[in-house]
Design a protein around this motif. Structure first.
Motif, PDB file in Angstrom:
ATOM      1  N   TYR A   1       0.831  -1.214   0.000  1.00 59.64           N
ATOM      2  CA  TYR A   1       0.000   0.000   0.000  1.00 59.64           C
ATOM      3  C   TYR A   1       0.860   1.256   0.000  1.00 59.64           C
ATOM      4  O   TYR A   1       1.859   1.335   0.703  1.00 59.64           O
ATOM      5  CB  TYR A   1      -0.912   0.014   1.238  1.00 59.64           C
ATOM      6  CG  TYR A   1      -1.734   1.274   1.369  1.00 59.64           C
ATOM      7  CD1 TYR A   1      -2.818   1.503   0.530  1.00 59.64           C
ATOM      8  CD2 TYR A   1      -1.421   2.234   2.315  1.00 59.64           C
ATOM      9  CE1 TYR A   1      -3.572   2.668   0.640  1.00 59.64           C
ATOM     10  CE2 TYR A   1      -2.174   3.389   2.439  1.00 59.64           C
ATOM     11  CZ  TYR A   1      -3.249   3.605   1.596  1.00 59.64           C
ATOM     12  OH  TYR A   1      -3.986   4.751   1.694  1.00 59.64           O
ATOM     13  N   ARG A   2       0.431   2.234  -0.812  1.00 60.71           N
ATOM     14  CA  ARG A   2       1.041   3.562  -0.831  1.00 60.71           C
ATOM     15  C   ARG A   2      -0.110   4.556  -0.840  1.00 60.71           C
ATOM     16  O   ARG A   2      -0.913   4.563  -1.760  1.00 60.71           O
ATOM     17  CB  ARG A   2       1.873   3.782  -2.083  1.00 60.71           C
ATOM     18  CG  ARG A   2       3.062   2.890  -2.212  1.00 60.71           C
ATOM     19  CD  ARG A   2       3.748   3.132  -3.550  1.00 60.71           C
ATOM     20  NE  ARG A   2       4.466   4.379  -3.512  1.00 60.71           N
ATOM     21  CZ  ARG A   2       5.783   4.475  -3.318  1.00 60.71           C
ATOM     22  NH1 ARG A   2       6.495   3.402  -3.168  1.00 60.71           N
ATOM     23  NH2 ARG A   2       6.361   5.651  -3.293  1.00 60.71           N
ATOM     24  N   GLY A   3      -0.187   5.375   0.176  1.00 62.63           N
ATOM     25  CA  GLY A   3      -1.265   6.354   0.228  1.00 62.63           C
ATOM     26  C   GLY A   3      -1.422   6.935   1.608  1.00 62.63           C
ATOM     27  O   GLY A   3      -0.600   6.699   2.495  1.00 62.63           O
ATOM     28  N   PRO A   4      -2.497   7.698   1.798  1.00 64.74           N
ATOM     29  CA  PRO A   4      -2.711   8.324   3.103  1.00 64.74           C
ATOM     30  C   PRO A   4      -3.073   7.273   4.149  1.00 64.74           C
ATOM     31  O   PRO A   4      -3.630   6.233   3.818  1.00 64.74           O
ATOM     32  CB  PRO A   4      -3.896   9.258   2.844  1.00 64.74           C
ATOM     33  CG  PRO A   4      -4.636   8.618   1.724  1.00 64.74           C
ATOM     34  CD  PRO A   4      -3.581   7.979   0.862  1.00 64.74           C
ATOM     35  N   ASP A   5      -2.733   7.569   5.395  1.00 63.98           N
ATOM     36  CA  ASP A   5      -3.156   6.720   6.503  1.00 63.98           C
ATOM     37  C   ASP A   5      -4.657   6.516   6.358  1.00 63.98           C
ATOM     38  O   ASP A   5      -5.406   7.471   6.173  1.00 63.98           O
ATOM     39  CB  ASP A   5      -2.816   7.403   7.832  1.00 63.98           C
ATOM     40  CG  ASP A   5      -3.055   6.504   9.028  1.00 63.98           C
ATOM     41  OD1 ASP A   5      -3.809   5.519   8.923  1.00 63.98           O
ATOM     42  OD2 ASP A   5      -2.480   6.807  10.087  1.00 63.98           O
ATOM     43  N   ARG A   6      -5.099   5.288   6.387  1.00 63.75           N
ATOM     44  CA  ARG A   6      -6.502   4.976   6.119  1.00 63.75           C
ATOM     45  C   ARG A   6      -7.428   5.406   7.245  1.00 63.75           C
ATOM     46  O   ARG A   6      -8.630   5.467   7.061  1.00 63.75           O
ATOM     47  CB  ARG A   6      -6.659   3.483   5.870  1.00 63.75           C
ATOM     48  CG  ARG A   6      -5.968   3.059   4.593  1.00 63.75           C
ATOM     49  CD  ARG A   6      -6.019   1.564   4.468  1.00 63.75           C
ATOM     50  NE  ARG A   6      -5.357   1.151   3.246  1.00 63.75           N
ATOM     51  CZ  ARG A   6      -5.124  -0.113   2.943  1.00 63.75           C
ATOM     52  NH1 ARG A   6      -5.489  -1.063   3.747  1.00 63.75           N
ATOM     53  NH2 ARG A   6      -4.511  -0.411   1.822  1.00 63.75           N
ATOM     54  N   ARG A   7      -6.869   5.662   8.409  1.00 69.45           N
ATOM     55  CA  ARG A   7      -7.699   6.071   9.533  1.00 69.45           C
ATOM     56  C   ARG A   7      -7.720   7.587   9.616  1.00 69.45           C
ATOM     57  O   ARG A   7      -6.696   8.228   9.770  1.00 69.45           O
ATOM     58  CB  ARG A   7      -7.167   5.465  10.824  1.00 69.45           C
ATOM     59  CG  ARG A   7      -7.416   3.956  10.832  1.00 69.45           C
ATOM     60  CD  ARG A   7      -6.597   3.216  11.820  1.00 69.45           C
ATOM     61  NE  ARG A   7      -6.930   3.549  13.186  1.00 69.45           N
ATOM     62  CZ  ARG A   7      -6.373   2.956  14.220  1.00 69.45           C
ATOM     63  NH1 ARG A   7      -5.467   2.021  14.023  1.00 69.45           N
ATOM     64  NH2 ARG A   7      -6.701   3.290  15.434  1.00 69.45           N
ATOM     65  N   HIS A   8      -8.916   8.154   9.509  1.00 70.24           N
ATOM     66  CA  HIS A   8      -9.072   9.607   9.557  1.00 70.24           C
ATOM     67  C   HIS A   8      -8.778  10.165  10.935  1.00 70.24           C
ATOM     68  O   HIS A   8      -8.336  11.284  11.076  1.00 70.24           O
ATOM     69  CB  HIS A   8     -10.513  10.018   9.180  1.00 70.24           C
ATOM     70  CG  HIS A   8     -10.741  10.074   7.716  1.00 70.24           C
ATOM     71  ND1 HIS A   8     -10.402  11.157   6.965  1.00 70.24           N
ATOM     72  CD2 HIS A   8     -11.284   9.186   6.860  1.00 70.24           C
ATOM     73  CE1 HIS A   8     -10.731  10.950   5.713  1.00 70.24           C
ATOM     74  NE2 HIS A   8     -11.263   9.755   5.622  1.00 70.24           N
ATOM     75  N   GLN A   9      -9.064   9.395  11.963  1.00 67.92           N
ATOM     76  CA  GLN A   9      -8.899   9.877  13.317  1.00 67.92           C
ATOM     77  C   GLN A   9      -8.051   8.894  14.089  1.00 67.92           C
ATOM     78  O   GLN A   9      -7.980   7.723  13.762  1.00 67.92           O
ATOM     79  CB  GLN A   9     -10.258  10.026  13.998  1.00 67.92           C
ATOM     80  CG  GLN A   9     -11.168  10.986  13.273  1.00 67.92           C
ATOM     81  CD  GLN A   9     -12.586  10.926  13.838  1.00 67.92           C
ATOM     82  OE1 GLN A   9     -12.984   9.950  14.440  1.00 67.92           O
ATOM     83  NE2 GLN A   9     -13.318  11.991  13.648  1.00 67.92           N
ATOM     84  N   ASP A  10      -7.449   9.354  15.156  1.00 68.63           N
ATOM     85  CA  ASP A  10      -6.633   8.498  15.992  1.00 68.63           C
ATOM     86  C   ASP A  10      -7.526   7.847  17.047  1.00 68.63           C
ATOM     87  O   ASP A  10      -7.492   8.190  18.214  1.00 68.63           O
ATOM     88  CB  ASP A  10      -5.511   9.313  16.639  1.00 68.63           C
ATOM     89  CG  ASP A  10      -4.493   8.425  17.327  1.00 68.63           C
ATOM     90  OD1 ASP A  10      -4.429   7.226  16.998  1.00 68.63           O
ATOM     91  OD2 ASP A  10      -3.767   8.936  18.193  1.00 68.63           O
TER      92      ASP A  10
END
Length: 172
Positions: free
Chosen positions: A142-151
């Motif tokens: 995988y290459r991309g933004p962290d899939r979790r929007h929130q911590d």
């Protein structure tokens, strides 16, 4: 969102084969203060552009005649020819089913907007990619933004990442 002089230096690529959507997105960006806006009418044209110069973010349609938006995102993220592999991508689509959202997320899309959409929805997503960028992740698969929007912890309560100590809320 930052002041107009900051937005003037952000280079945006709009990719859509529908003139009406191109115009809507362009007008929203221009009203916000963006001045460096490039429009591509096809996925192939967009691939040529991102292989030529970097962009600060991309707004693309999913379904286009020659090459779809997911193919474009995969090129941007994975091709050695891409000048901007970490660029935030906002995907516009009529695909509402969950498996489409998962496919877009897995390709490395940052934000997902369902058509038809209101200009305010687009503005919110643009604000999100500029004001609250998610960390970029690179793994073997995988290459991309962290899939979790929130911590937040995962829904099943089992944290698989290293647990950071969080103080318990104090009682009042």
């Amino acid at each position: 969102m930052g002041n107009n002089s900051q937005l003037q230096n952000i280079h945006v690529l709009i990719v859509d084969d529908e003139k009406m959507i191109q115009r809507l997105v362009y007008d929203v960006l221009a009203q916000l203060g963006f001045r460096q806006i490039t429009v591509a009418s096809s996925g192939r044209q967009a691939i040529h552009l991102v292989a030529t110069k970097p962009f600060d973010f991309i707004i693309t349609d999913w379904r286009m005649q020659d090459l779809d938006g997911i193919d474009l995102v995969e090129f941007v993220r994975k091709s050695p020819e891409s000048k901007c592999p970490h660029v935030p991508v906002i995907l516009l689509t009529g695909n509402t089913e969950a498996h489409y959202v998962v496919r877009a997320r897995d390709a490395g899309v940052n934000e997902y907007i369902i058509k038809p959409f209101a200009a305010e929805q687009l503005v919110r997503r643009i604000r999100a990619v500029i004001e609250k960028p998610r960390p970029f992740v690179v793994t073997k698969t995988y290459r991309g933004p962290d899939r979790r929007h929130q911590d937040l912890p995962p829904p099943d309560g089992k944290e698989r990442r290293k647990q950071r100590h969080r103080p318990e809320p104090s009682e009042s």
